[in-house]
Scaffold this active site. Structure first.
Site, short mmCIF file in Angstrom:
data_model
loop_
_atom_site.label_atom_id
_atom_site.label_comp_id
_atom_site.label_asym_id
_atom_site.label_seq_id
_atom_site.Cartn_x
_atom_site.Cartn_y
_atom_site.Cartn_z
CD GLU A 273 -11.95 5.84 4.48
OE1 GLU A 273 -11.45 4.97 5.19
OE2 GLU A 273 -11.35 6.36 3.52
NE ARG B 196 -2.53 1.07 3.56
CZ ARG B 196 -3.22 0.86 4.66
NH1 ARG B 196 -4.48 0.47 4.59
NH2 ARG B 196 -2.67 1.00 5.84
CE LYS C 37 -2.13 5.13 7.06
NZ LYS C 37 -3.32 5.73 7.65
N1 PMP Z 1 -9.26 4.65 6.41
C1 PMP Z 1 -8.34 5.61 6.58
C2 PMP Z 1 -8.59 6.94 5.97
C3 PMP Z 1 -7.19 5.36 7.35
O1 PMP Z 1 -6.28 6.30 7.55
C4 PMP Z 1 -7.01 4.07 7.92
C5 PMP Z 1 -5.81 3.78 8.78
N2 PMP Z 1 -4.73 3.31 8.01
C6 PMP Z 1 -7.99 3.09 7.67
C7 PMP Z 1 -9.10 3.42 6.92
C8 PMP Z 1 -7.81 1.70 8.20
O2 PMP Z 1 -6.77 1.05 7.51
P1 PMP Z 1 -5.94 -0.11 8.18
O3 PMP Z 1 -6.92 -1.13 8.59
O4 PMP Z 1 -5.01 -0.59 7.13
O5 PMP Z 1 -5.25 0.49 9.34
#
Ligand code: PMP
Length: 341
Positions: free
Chosen positions: A222, A84, A186
Site C-alpha cells: 500500500e 479497528r 493503526k
Molecule cells: N493504509 C494506511 C497505512 C493508513 O494509515 C490509512 C488511513 N487510515 C489507510 C490505509 C486508509 O484507511 P481508511 O480508508 O480507513 O482511512
C-alpha cells in the site's frame, strides 16, 4: 450555524486548525476507562518515561464528520473505526475501549464543535482519536495507565491543489511494515518509518510512494496512509489483507460499492508489479484522500503512464458513488451513515 470568521473556509487544506474542545478519558488503577469529558483544545502533559514517548505504545484513528446535503452532521462508518481502534489497541497491549464508549466520545466532541464542520462543498471535520500509554515504564513493557484523546479539525482537500492525477513511485529501497508485525494495526510507530522515504520521493517530484510486500517484492502492499487499487478490463483488484496492510475502511467501502452498486468484478489477492504497470486505471483510497487517481507509476527510473480522462473513468464513478453516500445525496444501501447525536 455561525462560522468562525478566523478560518478561511474557502481554502481549507489538510492542516491542524485548533477547535473549541477535545475529549479525554483515562485508564488507571481502577482498571477501567473513565471519561473526563471535554476540555479546551490544548497541550497535554506527559511523563518523560511514558511508554508512548519511549516505546511508541499508541494507536490512533482517522474519520470524518460531514455536513450532508440534508443540512445535518453525519458520520461515515464510525462503528468500523471503533472496531479497528479496539483491534489496533489489542495488538499494542492497550486496554480496549468498547465500541459504545468510543462512539459516545466522538459524538460528544463533535457536538461541541459543530460550528467547525465546513459546509457541504468545502470540506469535512477530521476526527482524530488516539490512545497513548502515558504511565512511566523503563523496561519494554505495557504502561499501567493510558489516556484516550479525541481532537477534531476542519479539513479541505488532502492535496493542496484539489483533485489531480498523482505521480506515484514504487520503492525498492524501503518497506513499510513486515507481514507479522504491526502493519495491520493503526499504530503510531508505523508512520515514522515512512517519513524519510516520502521526503526522498518528494524531492524527486513524486506525489506518493508505493511500498512492496516485505516477504515478496513482486507484489504491492500500500502507500503511506492509503490502500491501492487497480482496474483492468473492468475488474477491480486490491491487495489482500495479509498482515502488513491496514484494513482501510475506504478500501472496504470501495469493494462493496463496486460489487453492489456498479456491478464490477472485484478481486482481493496478490497484485503484482506487472499488473500495476499494465492496469487501465489505478487509484489510492483513504479517509483523507478519499479516492485519488494515479496518473503514472515510476519504477527504476522508468515512468508508466495511465490515461488521464477522469470524467470517463471508473475511478470517478467509484469516487462519486462514495461521496454521494457520504454527503447523503443518494440513498445509503449499506447503512453506513449515522447522525451526530
Ligand atoms: N493504509 C494506511 C497505512 C493508513 O494509515 C490509512 C488511513 N487510515 C489507510 C490505509 C486508509 O484507511 P481508511 O480508508 O480507513 O482511512
Amino acid at each position: 450555524m455561525i462560522k468562525n470568521k478566523k478560518i478561511d473556509w474557502d481554502n481549507l487544506g489538510f492542516n491542524v486548525i485548533e477547535t473549541r474542545s477535545m475529549y479525554e478519558a483515562t485508564f488507571n488503577s481502577s482498571g477501567k476507562w473513565e471519561s473526563r469529558g471535554l476540555k479546551p483544545y490544548g497541550n497535554i502533559s506527559l511523563s518523560p518515561a511514558s511508554a508512548v514517548l519511549n516505546y511508541g505504545q499508541g494507536v490512533f484513528e482517522g474519520t470524518k464528520s460531514f455536513m450532508s446535503s440534508k443540512g445535518q452532521a453525519v458520520f461515515f462508518r464510525l462503528k468500523d473505526n471503533a472496531r479497528r481502534f479496539a483491534a489496533s489497541s489489542k495488538r499494542l497491549c492497550i486496554p480496549e475501549i468498547s465500541t459504545d464508549f468510543f462512539i459516545d466520545a466522538v459524538n460528544e466532541v463533535v457536538k461541541d464543535n459543530l460550528d467547525y464542520i465546513p459546509d457541504n462543498d468545502k470540506g469535512s471535520l477530521y476526527i482524530r482519536p488516539l490512545v497513548l500509554g502515558t504511565g512511566p515504564m523503563l523496561g519494554v513493557k505495557p504502561a499501567k495507565t493510558y489516556t484516550f484523546l479525541i481532537f477534531v479539525t476542519p479539513v479541505g482537500s488532502y492535496f493542496k491543489s484539489g483533485l489531480k492525477y498523482l505521480d506515484a513511485v514504487i520503492t525498492k529501497k524501503y518497506h513499510r511494515a513486515a507481514i507479522k508485525s504491526i502493519g495491520s494495526a493503526k499504530a503510531i510507530g508505523n508512520y515514522s518509518g515512512t517519513l524519510l522515504p516520502y521526503k526522498e520521493i518528494v524531492e524527486k517530484g513524486f506525489d506518493e510512494i508505493i511500498f512492496l510486500n516485505s516477504s515478496n517484492e513482486d507484489i504491492l502492499d500500500e502507500a503511506r496512509s492509503a490502500n491501492i487499487f487497480i482496474i483492468k478490463d473492468n475488474i477491480l483488484k486490491t491487495p489482500a489483507l495479509q498482515g502488513s496492510i491496514l484494513p482501510g475502511i475506504t478500501r472496504d467501502s470501495v469493494l462493496k460499492i463496486a460489487d453492489g452498486m456498479l456491478d464490477l468484478d472485484i478481486e482481493e489477492g496478490d497484485v503484482t508489479i506487472d499488473e500495476l504497470l499494465n492496469a487501465d486505471e489505478v487509484f489510492f483510497t483513504g479517509t483523507a484522500v478519499v479516492v485519488a487517481p494515479v496518473g503514472s507509476v515510476s519504477l527504476d527510473s522508468r515512468k508508466y503512464k495511465y490515461r488521464r480522462d477522469f470524467e470517463n473513468s471508473l475511478t470517478k464513478q467509484i469516487r462519486d458513488s462514495l461521496l454521494d453516500i457520504q454527503n447523503e445525496k443518494t440513498k445509503d444501501p449499506f447503512d453506513w451513515i449515522t447522525k451526530v447525536k
